[in-house]
Structure formats: C-alpha cells, structure tokens
Design an enzyme around this catalytic site. Structure first.
Site, PDB file in Angstrom:
ATOM      1  N   LYS A 205       0.849  -1.203   0.000  1.00  0.00           N
ATOM      2  CA  LYS A 205       0.000   0.000   0.000  1.00  0.00           C
ATOM      3  C   LYS A 205       0.883   1.251   0.000  1.00  0.00           C
ATOM      4  O   LYS A 205       0.677   2.190  -0.787  1.00  0.00           O
ATOM      5  CB  LYS A 205      -0.907   0.008   1.232  1.00  0.00           C
ATOM      6  CG  LYS A 205      -1.717   1.282   1.412  1.00  0.00           C
ATOM      7  CD  LYS A 205      -2.692   1.491   0.287  1.00  0.00           C
ATOM      8  CE  LYS A 205      -3.310   2.868   0.322  1.00  0.00           C
ATOM      9  NZ  LYS A 205      -4.174   3.114  -0.854  1.00  0.00           N
ATOM     10  N   GLY A 256      -0.957  17.076  -3.392  1.00  0.00           N
ATOM     11  CA  GLY A 256      -1.894  17.223  -2.260  1.00  0.00           C
ATOM     12  C   GLY A 256      -2.584  15.914  -1.948  1.00  0.00           C
ATOM     13  O   GLY A 256      -2.159  14.842  -2.384  1.00  0.00           O
ATOM     14  N   CYS A 259      -3.068  10.988   0.749  1.00  0.00           N
ATOM     15  CA  CYS A 259      -2.458   9.677   0.499  1.00  0.00           C
ATOM     16  C   CYS A 259      -1.028   9.829  -0.020  1.00  0.00           C
ATOM     17  O   CYS A 259      -0.068   9.495   0.649  1.00  0.00           O
ATOM     18  CB  CYS A 259      -3.281   8.925  -0.527  1.00  0.00           C
ATOM     19  SG  CYS A 259      -5.018   8.968  -0.160  1.00  0.00           S
ATOM     20  N   ARG A 324      -7.800  18.844   1.173  1.00  0.00           N
ATOM     21  CA  ARG A 324      -6.800  18.355   2.133  1.00  0.00           C
ATOM     22  C   ARG A 324      -5.395  18.393   1.551  1.00  0.00           C
ATOM     23  O   ARG A 324      -5.134  17.900   0.462  1.00  0.00           O
ATOM     24  CB  ARG A 324      -7.131  16.918   2.567  1.00  0.00           C
ATOM     25  CG  ARG A 324      -8.274  16.858   3.570  1.00  0.00           C
ATOM     26  CD  ARG A 324      -8.612  15.443   3.918  1.00  0.00           C
ATOM     27  NE  ARG A 324      -9.268  14.759   2.811  1.00  0.00           N
ATOM     28  CZ  ARG A 324      -9.749  13.519   2.939  1.00  0.00           C
ATOM     29  NH1 ARG A 324      -9.596  12.865   4.062  1.00  0.00           N
ATOM     30  NH2 ARG A 324     -10.366  12.945   1.925  1.00  0.00           N
TER      31      ARG A 324
END
Ligand code: SAJ
Length: 424
Positions: A205, A256, A259, A324
């Site tokens: 991941k 941005g 993640c 975010r």
C-alpha cells in the site's frame, strides 16, 4: 445460507462506500463512527461525502435495513477497520484512531471472528499493534480470531466503481486468516485477489503511493530543468512517454491529498537511513508551491504597486471539493505573506477566505490568473470577458490545461509551469 454480519468502523471516504457495497452484496452491515452527524445522516439515507453513485446505494441499503449506523460497534462475524491514519507535524503516523477502533471491538470478539485492517499503516502494524490489542480478548489471534490487512486502492471521485473492480491484496497474519479474508472479499470484489502476508500487504500500500510521489517528483524536477533550459517540459514528457517503457508523470504546483503526500512518510518512519530518494522526492514536491511563487514574481516583475492574483481552483485535484493538503492553499498562504491581494474562484468549494462566487468579480483589477486545478469548468471560460476587468492579462497555467485554448492565447500573456518561455 444466512449472510454474515459485518461491522465497519470508520465511515469516511473509504469506510462509508465500503459499508454500502458490502450491504449491497447482501450482508447485514453496522457502520460505526464517532461523528454523531455522520451516524444520524446515514440512518436517514444521507451521506456527507461526495462520490458518484454513493447516494443511490446508501439510500437503497439503508431503506432495505441492510446498513445502519451506530456510535459504537456490535458483535459481528467480521470487523473492518477503516479509520484515518493521519500524519503528525513531525511526519510520524498517528495510530490513535486505529488503536481506539481495535480496543472498541475487544469485548465483542467471539471465536471464528474475522478482523480486517484497511487503514494505511506503517509496516508491522497488523502483526504488532493490532494483534497485541486484540489479544486482550483472551482469544488466540490467528486461531480463534482471524486477522489480516487489505488496503484499498480506490481513486477519490471513482470509489464505488473501483471498490468492486480494482484488484486487491489480501495479507493475513497466517494462512488460515488469509484464506478466510479472501473468501469474504471474493463475495463482492470482481478484481483479482492477490494473497500474501499482512506485513507485505502493508508495504505494498505504501509503495504504490510512494511510487507515484517519486515519479511526480521526477516530473517536477524536469519542469525546473526544462524551464532553465528554455524548453517545454510537457513536450519533453509527452515525447519521452512514447517510448514503450517510459511513463513519466505530470508536473504540477505540488502534491496534495491525504495519500500520496502522506504515505511515503510511513516508510521513512521505519527506515529513516535507507529512504534518501523517498525523502528527497517529498522535498521536491513540497518545493513546488514556492517555485510557483517565484514564477509569479518573475512574470509581474515590472509592476511596482501592490499586485492582485486571482486563483482558479484550490482543491488538491480536479473536479472534487477536497482541499486536504492542497498545494494551492500553500500558495495562498505564501502570497498572503508577500502582501499580494488575492481572490479565489472554485466552483467546488463552498467557503474559503478570498473565495468569490462570481468569477468576473474574482478577476477584477487582477494582474495574473493562476490556474491551480484543472476543474472541467475551467476548460472553456470566457477569457475575453475576464480579461476586460483585469489590470494585466497574465495567466500562469500549472496543469498544462489551457495551452490549446486559442482564444486565451490570443488575448492573454499565457505562461505555463515548465514552459521555459522566460528563458527562451
Ligand atoms: N499529481 C501530480 N502529477 C501527477 C499525478 C498527480 O502532480 O502526475 C498530484 C495531483 O494533482 C494531486 C496529488 O498528486 O494533488 C495526488 O493525486 P492522485 O489523484 O494521484 O492520488 P489520490 O491521492 O487522489 O489517490 C491515490 C491513488 N493511489 C495511486 O494512484 C497509487 C489511489 O489509488 C489510492 O487509493 C489513494 O491514493 C489512497 O487512498 O491511498
């Protein structure tokens, strides 16, 4: 066969679509969140996140009584933890939400239960932290309780479709856990299910997002190099990518979201001495807002008076309201410190300082438009009308989104990140 009961803890960007899809697959689902308004709205069939198709599915499964929301978990056959794992100021993973979620199910655990962690986590979390907490139930983890890690790969803005069709990694703390978790996801995931152990799955991941961050950093560094060399980086990347094994990403004003800008730090945290390239890539991407400011200053160098900048788009990616970690907001912060007048127009954002609801008003007396995000609404703006109210008709495109807009090119001084025009 009686469908099992699933408890999904954390009803955010990932948890809510996940709970809805699982309910739609026929399971009885209890969604758990600490936020009262999320719980109340969900039980009335409403969602707080914007995702195509999510509203219809939620309304359906809530009205069918297959999905209900609670503030605390209930005994279930399967528990899925999809709570946030934010990053702290010193770039460390904040595991407090995962800890609270794991602790909340300990009293409810029964032999045969499956527990799945989906939240992006530092390598070793499932086998270490989560196993330790669940062991407080007195049950043997891996034998009485099956535990594993299965990260999501969904792209915000296309979550519902990708949750079902994307390939998925299943990583159990032992073979029995892996198999039971595989059998569960196989009932609603159409993508390929790849089996491994939990630690490898956790690393995958982080690696997937780190791969993108490093490649975006290459593109951003190429933008600076090409600008200095007086050539257009977008042409360089476009032509280079015609090589069958080259896939250079796109430059931009920064990276941005919650993640790609975050996950690489989870790898750095566990292997600080070994992560030189990953750290440097983060620094390169984080340098882009300041780089855009230097371009703005160059373009407006001959204007002595106080200058005004109009920003089109402040979200972290196009066609979404998500701001975010948006690099455009970092640009706003720097412009404020440099005493510019600022106005913002973003059709996806409801409230923000300097936000104007009317784009013409946002451009009034402006010296430069900064295209921060390539929202689809910006493709065919009436630049003739916008130019008429501006003091200087400059536009700086950070996304190579308007370089084919003939009307714009005829009326504005068009500048593009990485175009090399100031050096040519
Ligand atoms: N960006 C660039 N250049 C590029 C691509 C992206 O500057 O070539 C910027 C975007 O403008 C944005 C940021 O990077 O600011 C990240 O955007 P994104 O759309 O690439 O990624 P996310 O954060 O929305 O979603 C990613 C996806 N991960 C991968 O593509 C490997 C998604 O599949 C993950 O599930 C998600 O992170 C996550 O939840 O981890």
């Amino acid at each position: 066969m009686m469908k099992e009961k699933v408890c999904v803890i954390g009803l955010g960007y990932i948890g809510l679509p996940t709970a809805s899809i699982i309910a739609n697959a026929g399971y009885e689902v209890v969604g758990v969140d600490i936020n009262n308004s999320i719980v109340e709205k969900l039980n009335n069939g409403y969602v707080l996140i914007e995702e195509p198709n999510i509203n219809e599915i939620v309304k359906k499964v809530v009205s069918e009584g297959k999905l209900r929301a609670m503030l605390t978990p209930e005994t279930s056959d399967i528990f899925i933890i999809t709570v946030p794992t934010p990053i702290t100021k010193d770039k460390k993973a904040d595991m407090s939400y995962v800890i609270k979620a794991a602790e909340s199910i300990v009293p409810l655990l029964q032999k045969g239960n499956i527990v799945i962690l989906e939240s992006t986590s530092p390598v070793g979390t499932t086998k270490g932290l989560v196993t330790e907490i669940l062991s407080e139930s007195g049950l043997e983890i891996g034998k009485d309780i099956f535990l594993g890690y299965s990260p999501e790969r969904v792209l915000p803005g296309n979550i519902v479709e990708e949750l079902v069709n994307n390939n998925r990694i299943i990583g159990g703390i032992n073979a029995e856990s892996t198999e039971r978790i595989r059998a569960f996801y196989a009932t609603f995931v159409k993508g390929e299910l790849s089996l491994t152990d939990s630690t490898t799955a956790e690393m995958c991941k982080l690696v997937e997002n780190t791969y993108r961050d490093v490649n975006i950093a290459l593109a951003n560094e190429l933008a600076k190099i090409c600008e200095d060399a007086g050539i257009n980086v977008w042409e360089v990347i476009d032509l280079s990518n015609k090589h069958p094994r080259v896939n250079i990403h796109q430059p931009g004003p920064g990276v941005g979201g919650h993640c790609i800008a975050v996950d690489p730090w989870f790898i750095v945290e566990k292997a600080s001495e070994l992560t030189k390239l990953i750290k440097l890539s983060r620094d390169i991407n984080d340098s882009m807002p300041n780089y855009m400011i230097s371009r703005i200053k160059q373009i407006l160098i001959n204007i002595r008076r106080r200058k005004k900048i109009t920003i089109l788009g402040i979200t972290y990616k196009p066609n979404t309201s998500d701001i975010r970690n948006s690099p455009i907001i970092q640009i706003v912060d720097i412009l404020e410190k440099c005493d510019y007048d600022i106005s913002i127009y973003d059709p996806y954002v409801e409230e923000f300082r300097y936000l104007e609801k009317d784009i013409v008003k946002a451009c009034e007396e402006s010296d430069l438009i900064l295209l921060g995000v390539n929202h689809k609404e910006f493709k065919y703006l009436d630049f003739n009308k916008l130019g008429k109210v501006m003091n200087n008709k400059n536009i700086l495109d950070t996304r190579n989104y308007l370089s084919d807009n003939e009307e714009l090119l005829g009326k504005f001084n068009y500048y593009l990140l990485g175009d090399g025009v100031l050096k040519a």
